[in-house]
Design a protein around this motif. Structure first.
Motif, short mmCIF file in Angstrom:
data_model
loop_
_atom_site.label_atom_id
_atom_site.label_comp_id
_atom_site.label_asym_id
_atom_site.label_seq_id
_atom_site.Cartn_x
_atom_site.Cartn_y
_atom_site.Cartn_z
N ALA A 64 -3.53 0.97 7.29
CA ALA A 64 -2.54 1.87 6.70
C ALA A 64 -1.20 1.86 7.43
CB ALA A 64 -3.08 3.30 6.58
N HIS A 65 -0.88 0.73 8.10
CA HIS A 65 0.46 0.59 8.68
C HIS A 65 1.35 -0.13 7.66
CE1 HIS A 65 -0.76 2.06 12.50
NE2 HIS A 65 -1.65 1.09 12.68
N VAL A 66 2.62 0.28 7.63
CA VAL A 66 3.57 -0.37 6.74
C VAL A 66 3.91 -1.76 7.31
CG1 VAL A 66 5.97 -0.29 5.99
CG2 VAL A 66 4.54 1.74 5.79
N THR A 67 3.93 -2.77 6.44
CA THR A 67 4.21 -4.14 6.90
C THR A 67 5.38 -4.71 6.10
OG1 THR A 67 2.61 -4.92 5.26
CG2 THR A 67 1.81 -4.70 7.52
N THR A 68 6.02 -5.76 6.65
CA THR A 68 7.01 -6.50 5.85
C THR A 68 6.55 -7.95 5.71
OG1 THR A 68 8.40 -7.09 7.75
CG2 THR A 68 8.95 -5.05 6.58
N LEU A 69 7.08 -8.60 4.65
CA LEU A 69 6.56 -9.91 4.25
C LEU A 69 7.37 -11.08 4.78
CD1 LEU A 69 5.98 -9.09 0.45
CD2 LEU A 69 4.44 -8.68 2.37
N GLY A 70 8.37 -10.82 5.64
CA GLY A 70 9.24 -11.91 6.12
C GLY A 70 10.51 -11.94 5.31
N ARG A 71 11.57 -12.55 5.90
CA ARG A 71 12.88 -12.55 5.24
C ARG A 71 12.80 -13.18 3.85
NH1 ARG A 71 17.16 -10.92 8.34
NH2 ARG A 71 17.84 -10.25 6.28
N GLY A 72 13.45 -12.54 2.91
CA GLY A 72 13.41 -13.03 1.53
C GLY A 72 12.16 -12.60 0.79
N GLY A 81 19.62 7.53 -19.57
CA GLY A 81 18.73 8.16 -20.54
C GLY A 81 17.34 7.56 -20.64
N ARG A 82 16.96 6.69 -19.68
CA ARG A 82 15.60 6.13 -19.70
C ARG A 82 14.83 6.68 -18.51
NH1 ARG A 82 13.86 1.99 -23.70
NH2 ARG A 82 11.93 2.27 -22.57
N GLU A 83 13.55 6.85 -18.69
CA GLU A 83 12.73 7.35 -17.59
C GLU A 83 12.38 6.21 -16.65
OE1 GLU A 83 9.51 10.55 -17.42
OE2 GLU A 83 9.52 9.82 -19.50
N ALA A 84 12.55 6.45 -15.36
CA ALA A 84 12.19 5.44 -14.36
C ALA A 84 11.50 6.13 -13.19
CB ALA A 84 13.43 4.71 -13.89
N ILE A 85 10.67 5.38 -12.49
CA ILE A 85 10.01 5.94 -11.31
C ILE A 85 9.92 4.85 -10.25
CG2 ILE A 85 7.73 5.55 -12.41
CD1 ILE A 85 6.70 7.92 -10.65
N SER A 86 10.27 5.23 -9.01
CA SER A 86 10.26 4.21 -7.94
C SER A 86 9.02 4.36 -7.07
CB SER A 86 11.53 4.33 -7.10
OG SER A 86 11.56 5.57 -6.43
N PHE A 87 8.58 3.22 -6.53
CA PHE A 87 7.40 3.19 -5.65
C PHE A 87 7.71 2.36 -4.41
CE2 PHE A 87 5.67 3.33 -10.04
CZ PHE A 87 4.90 4.49 -9.97
N THR A 88 7.22 2.79 -3.27
CA THR A 88 7.27 1.93 -2.08
C THR A 88 6.22 0.83 -2.29
OG1 THR A 88 5.53 3.13 -0.94
CG2 THR A 88 7.79 3.90 -0.57
N GLY A 89 6.22 -0.18 -1.45
CA GLY A 89 5.23 -1.24 -1.56
C GLY A 89 3.82 -0.66 -1.48
N SER A 90 3.63 0.25 -0.55
CA SER A 90 2.33 0.86 -0.35
C SER A 90 1.89 1.63 -1.61
CB SER A 90 2.41 1.78 0.87
OG SER A 90 1.31 2.62 0.93
N GLN A 91 2.80 2.42 -2.17
CA GLN A 91 2.48 3.17 -3.40
C GLN A 91 2.20 2.24 -4.58
OE1 GLN A 91 6.08 5.51 -3.59
NE2 GLN A 91 5.04 7.36 -2.86
N ALA A 92 2.84 1.07 -4.56
CA ALA A 92 2.65 0.12 -5.67
C ALA A 92 1.37 -0.70 -5.48
CB ALA A 92 3.85 -0.80 -5.77
N GLY A 93 0.67 -0.46 -4.38
CA GLY A 93 -0.62 -1.14 -4.16
C GLY A 93 -0.49 -2.56 -3.63
N ILE A 94 0.61 -2.83 -2.91
CA ILE A 94 0.78 -4.17 -2.32
C ILE A 94 0.03 -4.16 -0.98
CG2 ILE A 94 2.41 -5.93 -1.53
CD1 ILE A 94 2.97 -5.30 -4.43
N PRO A 112 6.72 -4.27 16.83
CA PRO A 112 6.65 -4.82 15.46
C PRO A 112 6.33 -3.77 14.39
CG PRO A 112 5.47 -6.23 17.00
CD PRO A 112 5.87 -5.02 17.77
N ARG A 113 5.46 -2.81 14.73
CA ARG A 113 5.13 -1.78 13.73
C ARG A 113 6.36 -0.94 13.41
NH1 ARG A 113 4.51 3.51 13.06
NH2 ARG A 113 2.92 4.22 11.57
N GLU A 114 7.07 -0.55 14.46
CA GLU A 114 8.24 0.31 14.25
C GLU A 114 9.38 -0.45 13.57
OE1 GLU A 114 7.65 3.33 14.52
OE2 GLU A 114 5.76 3.02 15.57
N LEU A 115 9.50 -1.74 13.90
CA LEU A 115 10.54 -2.55 13.26
C LEU A 115 10.26 -2.62 11.75
CD1 LEU A 115 13.10 -4.19 13.73
CD2 LEU A 115 11.68 -6.23 14.02
#
Ligand code: ADP
Ligand code: ASP
Ligand code: MG
Length: 420
Positions: free
Chosen positions: A143-151, A89-102, A63-66
């Motif tokens: 500090a493991h990456v998780t997913t929230l379920g489909r959708g 021409g606009r500044e944008a920055i992307s974040f993973t869920g972890s970086q976004a504090g989820i 599950p962790r690796e998935l």
């Protein structure tokens, strides 16, 4: 500055051109003077493809690796969208869920958001940047990456809208809003202008995948209005918001169907206090989500119990069910994956008798047998054979004339009473 969260689903970011189109829409909103936080899903069917890839190298992916693998889908989309926005021409920055504090709990594959610490997103917005967050993912206390379920990207979007105190959460998808039934099955389904969080909660829980159920739960708890709309047109979509006195109350808001469950029947279950408790406690402890349950009237000290579980959980549930059936002295366990559930949802059901009867009559006239029934105060659900589900949805949609405009309940008007 007013802030808005815009979430784009898989089809909306399905290829490079669509990503450029999304970039234009996001920039247009930012140019109107609003702070924009964007949540993206993985491109097209990327999540399904990653799941298939995992199945090719492992019979039971860890599950962790998935989760580590699946979160890559949203990462690709967020970086590409950020690049496309910069190109305009606009500044944008992307974040993973972890970086976004989820922050989430530890349940890989179906993690729940426990807290949102969106400092980096807030900082980016304050600097006038467009913040792009990978949907569907977070990070556990270990500090493991998780997913929230489909959708799950819907839930990321609503959680961020709550944290950022956004004026609305816009969910851009491949249909123009929430319809009276899945428009892919009922071409004459009607787009709803507005419905309450509670009605949407029932529709989503019953399988209408246009909004993930947890996203609606979150929106209801925090009072977040959601605007479900098309990423391909500018047409207004459907508002999902707090129920108000003056909100149009349809007797029926819609029909949802769900083909993702399987039926389990345990026969010869001893009819004594504590048996159902033992069975369902064991399933709950094993993390198996049980939906509908029906127990027959006992005869000669024995009864039958049927229930539904997510079909994807059947393999892991079967040994648990077999073991507990043996413990409680039941005769036999049978599983049946070829079932589907149709649900009729509407707040007006509370005050209009006869809705259930009409639904059962319609299914009977269509020659469709009902295997399990369950109800809430605003929902009636029936389990039927899987290959009959589309016919069932169309027949019930027709019988309740849901293509036609709202049948309104009378809403008492205060002014009429005052002057009365
Ligand atoms: P996204 O990738 O944008 O999140 P989803 O596939 O998750 O999109 O959800 C949109 C789909 O939900 C639609 O294409 C439609 O087939 C399906 N759907 C099911 N029930 C409904 C409904 N009542 N109204 C609108 N769409 C529905
Ligand atoms: N990409 C994930 C999925 O396909 C999450 C989402 O689209 O919301 O389920
Ligand atoms: Mg979705």
């Amino acid at each position: 500055m007013a802030c808005v969260v815009q979430k784009f689903g898989g089809t909306s970011v399905g290829n490079a051109d669509r990503i450029k189109h999304v970039a234009e829409r996001v920039v247009r909103t930012a140019d109107e003077g609003r702070s924009v936080c964007v949540v993206v899903s993985a491109m097209g069917n990327a999540t399904d493809e990653l799941i298939e890839l995992a199945a090719r190298v492992s019979t039971r992916p860890h599950p962790r690796e998935l989760d580590m693998l699946l979160t890559a889908g949203e990462r690709i989309a967020m970086a590409l969208l950020s690049m496309a926005i910069a190109e305009l021409g606009r500044e944008a920055i992307s974040f993973t869920g972890s970086q976004a504090g989820i922050l989430t709990d530890t349940a890989h594959g179906r993690a729940r958001i426990t807290e949102v610490r969106a400092h980096r997103v807030e900082e980016a917005l304050q600097q006038g940047k467009i913040a792009i967050v990978a949907g569907f993912q977070g990070v556990s206390p270990e500090a493991h990456v998780t997913t929230l379920g489909r959708g799950g990207s819907d839930t990321t979007a609503v959680a961020l809208a709550a944290t950022l105190v956004a004026e609305a959460c816009e969910i851009y998808t491949d249909v123009e809003g929430v319809y009276t039934a899945d428009p892919r099955i009922v071409p004459l389904a009607r787009k709803l202008n507005v419905l309450s969080h509670v009605e949407m909660l029932e529709l989503s829980a019953a399988g209408a995948r246009v909004l993930m159920v947890r996203a609606v739960e979150y929106a209801r708890n925090y009072g977040i209005p959601i605007h479900v709309r098309s990423s391909f047109t500018d047409a207004p979509g459907t508002w999902v918001k707090k129920e108000t006195e003056t909100m149009e109350k349809a007797i029926i808001s819609g029909i949802a169907h769900d083909s993702s469950e399987a039926k389990v029947t345990i026969t010869g279950v001893p009819d004594r206090p504590g048996i159902a408790a033992q069975l369902f406690r064991t399933l709950a402890t094993e993390g198996i989500n049980v939906d509908m349950i029906v127990q027959n009237v006992a005869s000669e000290g024995n009864t039958d119990i049927s229930f539904t579980v997510p079909r994807g959980d059947l393999d892991s549930a079967e040994p648990v069910i077999d073991a507990v059936a043996k413990q409680i002295g039941a005769r036999k366990v049978a599983t049946d994956p070829d079932v589907a559930k149709i649900s009729l949802v509407g707040a007006g059901m509370r005050t209009h008798p006869g809705v259930a009867a009409q639904m059962f009559e319609t299914l009977a006239e269509a020659g469709i047998n009902i295997e399990i029934i369950s109800t809430s105060s605003i929902r009636i659900s029936c389990v039927v054979r899987g290959d009959k589900i589309e016919r069932a949805v169309r027949a019930v949609h027709d019988a309740f004339r849901l293509s036609e405009e709202f049948i309104l309940e009378e809403v008492p008007s205060t002014s009429a009473r005052d002057t009365g």
